[in-house]
Design a protein around this motif. Structure first.
Motif, mmCIF file in Angstrom:
data_model
loop_
_atom_site.group_PDB
_atom_site.id
_atom_site.type_symbol
_atom_site.label_atom_id
_atom_site.label_comp_id
_atom_site.label_asym_id
_atom_site.label_seq_id
_atom_site.Cartn_x
_atom_site.Cartn_y
_atom_site.Cartn_z
ATOM 1 N N PHE A 159 0.752 -0.854 0.190
ATOM 2 C CA PHE A 159 -0.056 0.370 0.416
ATOM 3 C C PHE A 159 0.365 1.641 -0.175
ATOM 4 O O PHE A 159 0.652 1.936 -0.881
ATOM 5 C CB PHE A 159 -0.741 0.089 0.896
ATOM 6 N N PHE A 160 1.421 1.175 0.954
ATOM 7 C CA PHE A 160 2.344 2.511 0.638
ATOM 8 C C PHE A 160 3.115 2.822 -0.086
ATOM 9 O O PHE A 160 3.446 4.052 -0.600
ATOM 10 C CB PHE A 160 3.590 2.204 2.006
ATOM 11 N N ASP A 161 3.966 1.828 -0.845
ATOM 12 C CA ASP A 161 4.684 1.764 -2.309
ATOM 13 C C ASP A 161 4.254 2.295 -2.772
ATOM 14 O O ASP A 161 4.780 2.726 -3.619
ATOM 15 C CB ASP A 161 5.635 0.445 -2.396
ATOM 16 N N VAL A 162 2.950 2.131 -3.615
ATOM 17 C CA VAL A 162 2.630 1.535 -4.805
ATOM 18 C C VAL A 162 1.163 3.466 -4.537
ATOM 19 O O VAL A 162 2.268 3.976 -5.491
ATOM 20 C CB VAL A 162 0.458 1.039 -4.855
ATOM 21 N N LYS A 163 1.056 4.008 -3.059
ATOM 22 C CA LYS A 163 0.851 5.179 -2.595
ATOM 23 C C LYS A 163 1.859 5.970 -3.318
ATOM 24 O O LYS A 163 1.370 7.289 -4.170
ATOM 25 C CB LYS A 163 0.187 5.073 -1.996
ATOM 26 N N ALA A 164 2.656 5.421 -2.786
ATOM 27 C CA ALA A 164 4.146 6.956 -2.979
ATOM 28 C C ALA A 164 4.331 7.217 -4.828
ATOM 29 O O ALA A 164 4.932 7.837 -4.717
ATOM 30 C CB ALA A 164 5.316 6.424 -2.025
ATOM 31 N N GLN A 165 4.357 5.901 -5.667
ATOM 32 C CA GLN A 165 4.770 5.937 -6.731
ATOM 33 C C GLN A 165 3.640 6.539 -7.647
ATOM 34 O O GLN A 165 4.016 7.334 -8.797
ATOM 35 C CB GLN A 165 5.023 4.543 -7.475
ATOM 36 N N PHE A 166 2.668 6.616 -7.082
ATOM 37 C CA PHE A 166 1.429 7.226 -7.785
ATOM 38 C C PHE A 166 1.335 8.509 -7.436
ATOM 39 O O PHE A 166 1.206 8.845 -8.565
ATOM 40 C CB PHE A 166 -0.303 6.249 -7.238
ATOM 41 N N VAL A 167 1.621 9.165 -6.495
ATOM 42 C CA VAL A 167 2.000 10.026 -5.864
ATOM 43 C C VAL A 167 3.002 11.129 -7.078
ATOM 44 O O VAL A 167 2.944 12.361 -7.592
ATOM 45 C CB VAL A 167 1.502 10.269 -4.541
ATOM 46 N N ARG A 168 4.298 10.319 -6.497
ATOM 47 C CA ARG A 168 5.001 10.240 -7.839
ATOM 48 C C ARG A 168 4.456 10.929 -9.410
ATOM 49 O O ARG A 168 5.145 11.537 -10.335
ATOM 50 C CB ARG A 168 6.536 10.063 -7.695
ATOM 51 N N ARG A 169 3.999 9.532 -9.763
ATOM 52 C CA ARG A 169 3.917 9.814 -11.330
ATOM 53 C C ARG A 169 2.967 11.062 -11.509
ATOM 54 O O ARG A 169 3.189 11.579 -12.759
ATOM 55 C CB ARG A 169 3.363 8.458 -11.153
ATOM 56 N N VAL A 170 1.673 11.292 -10.795
ATOM 57 C CA VAL A 170 0.954 12.279 -10.646
ATOM 58 C C VAL A 170 1.320 13.814 -10.949
ATOM 59 O O VAL A 170 1.264 14.450 -11.665
ATOM 60 C CB VAL A 170 -1.045 11.976 -10.008
#
Length: 209
Positions: free
Chosen positions: A64-75
């Motif tokens: 959860f932490f890793d996907v959310k962090a990467q998603f936020v960075r990509r956006v």
């Protein structure tokens, strides 16, 4: 009450791509765009179901932490290189609502709070004081809407209206007894606007003059 992606901001497509890429990079799983197959069409709800189906519940917190962090960075990266537009007429329509004393406004999005705020700001929808609830508050859209309603803090309401662009928005509105207005062409309902240049029609659907 307003959804954000595809309802207030032209962000549905790139947001979907960023989410897919984050899941693929972290979990090695390719997911499609048929969000209707998930029980809860929110960032937290979809990711939870992906983790469950992959049998990775023991690693849930890390994933959860890793996907959310990467998603936020990509956006954030996408926004830094592309102009983000509001749905036509959205800023003016919201500004008209804000000026009214007989209306409470809230944002209720299935996205996480961090990216929701980024997208609103990038699209020029920076109206202070509007309550917001997101997937950071709950995985279930109806619960997100309940939180947003509570945060709008106007006590009792004569009527409640939700603007959305997806079938899950419509379904959640029906479950909560909300008046529903669809925006855009992704779904067609009895009360539908192409965009907010049809403000007179929108006001009529809300029951306002």
């Amino acid at each position: 009450m307003f959804d954000i992606d595809g309802t207030l901001v032209e962000s549905y497509d790139f947001d979907t791509e960023c989410f897919q890429a984050a899941v693929k990079n972290v979990m090695g799983i390719s997911i499609g765009t048929d969000w209707g197959r998930y029980r809860h069409v929110t960032d937290a709800g979809i990711l939870s179901e992906i983790i469950e189906k992959a049998g990775l519940q023991r690693e849930r917190e890390r994933i959860f932490f890793d996907v959310k962090a990467q998603f936020v960075r990509r956006v954030e990266e996408y926004i830094s290189h592309h102009e983000l537009s509001p749905i036509c007429g959205a800023v003016e329509f919201l500004s008209r609502l804000v000026k009214r004393q007989d209306v409470a406004i809230a944002f209720a999005t299935g996205g996480w709070a961090e990216t929701a705020r980024m997208k609103l700001d990038a699209a020029g929808i920076s109206l202070p004081g509007i309550a917001m609830a997101s997937s950071s508050d709950h995985y279930c859209r109806t619960e997100i809407m309940r939180v947003a309603e509570m945060r709008a803090s106007k006590g009792s309401y004569d009527s409640k209206t939700y603007f959305g662009d997806g079938p899950w928005d419509w379904k959640a509105s029906e479950a909560l007894g909300y008046n529903f207005i669809s925006v855009g062409s992704r779904i067609h309902t009895a009360q539908s606007i192409g965009d907010y240049t049809e403000s007179d029609k929108a006001f009529r659907f809300i029951g306002l003059k």
